[in-house]
Design an enzyme around this catalytic site. Structure first.
Site, PDB file in Angstrom:
ATOM      1  N   ASP A  19       0.822  -1.205   0.000  1.00  0.00           N
ATOM      2  CA  ASP A  19       0.000   0.000   0.000  1.00  0.00           C
ATOM      3  C   ASP A  19       0.860   1.261   0.000  1.00  0.00           C
ATOM      4  O   ASP A  19       1.672   1.453   0.901  1.00  0.00           O
ATOM      5  CB  ASP A  19      -0.924  -0.024   1.230  1.00  0.00           C
ATOM      6  CG  ASP A  19      -2.024   1.010   1.158  1.00  0.00           C
ATOM      7  OD1 ASP A  19      -2.329   1.475   0.041  1.00  0.00           O
ATOM      8  OD2 ASP A  19      -2.577   1.343   2.211  1.00  0.00           O
ATOM      9  N   HIS A  20       0.695   2.086  -0.993  1.00  0.00           N
ATOM     10  CA  HIS A  20       1.412   3.356  -1.140  1.00  0.00           C
ATOM     11  C   HIS A  20       2.929   3.170  -1.208  1.00  0.00           C
ATOM     12  O   HIS A  20       3.674   4.038  -0.774  1.00  0.00           O
ATOM     13  CB  HIS A  20       1.046   4.336  -0.020  1.00  0.00           C
ATOM     14  CG  HIS A  20      -0.407   4.625   0.056  1.00  0.00           C
ATOM     15  ND1 HIS A  20      -1.065   5.376  -0.891  1.00  0.00           N
ATOM     16  CD2 HIS A  20      -1.351   4.238   0.953  1.00  0.00           C
ATOM     17  CE1 HIS A  20      -2.340   5.453  -0.570  1.00  0.00           C
ATOM     18  NE2 HIS A  20      -2.551   4.772   0.528  1.00  0.00           N
TER      19      HIS A  20
END
Length: 103
Positions: free
Chosen positions: A82-83
């Site tokens: 994530d990210h």
């Protein structure tokens, strides 16, 4: 069930018109609770790891706990960084056999 790629998971979701929930997890307890509920609901799920949880050996740790959690349930589980914006960290995922979500 073993880990699946997000491409596999989301292709099925698109074809059959359903959504897939995704949750950030930082430890085994979080991952296990997420996959247990997914199994109760008979739904695929995405486990995500944030950058802060992935540095200093965290990627190996998180990939291991996600793999173990995924093997304990009969539903598809995918892992997503994530990210993730650090290219070196993303490259390390190959050594940990974590499937990134290329869709």
């Amino acid at each position: 069930m073993a880990l699946v790629t997000m491409k596999e998971m989301l292709s099925d979701a698109r074809r059959r018109h359903y959504c897939v929930a995704a949750f950030d997890v930082s430890n085994y307890e979080m991952a296990r609770n997420v996959v247990d509920v997914a199994a109760e609901e008979k739904a695929p799920v995405i486990l995500m790891g944030l950058k802060n949880d992935l540095v200093n050996g965290g990627l190996s740790y998180l990939s291991s706990i996600c793999r173990i959690a995924a093997q304990s349930v009969p539903v598809p589980v995918a892992v997503h960084l994530d990210h993730a914006v650090d290219f070196d960290l993303i490259k390390k995922r190959h050594r940990c056999r974590v499937h990134l979500g290329h869709v």
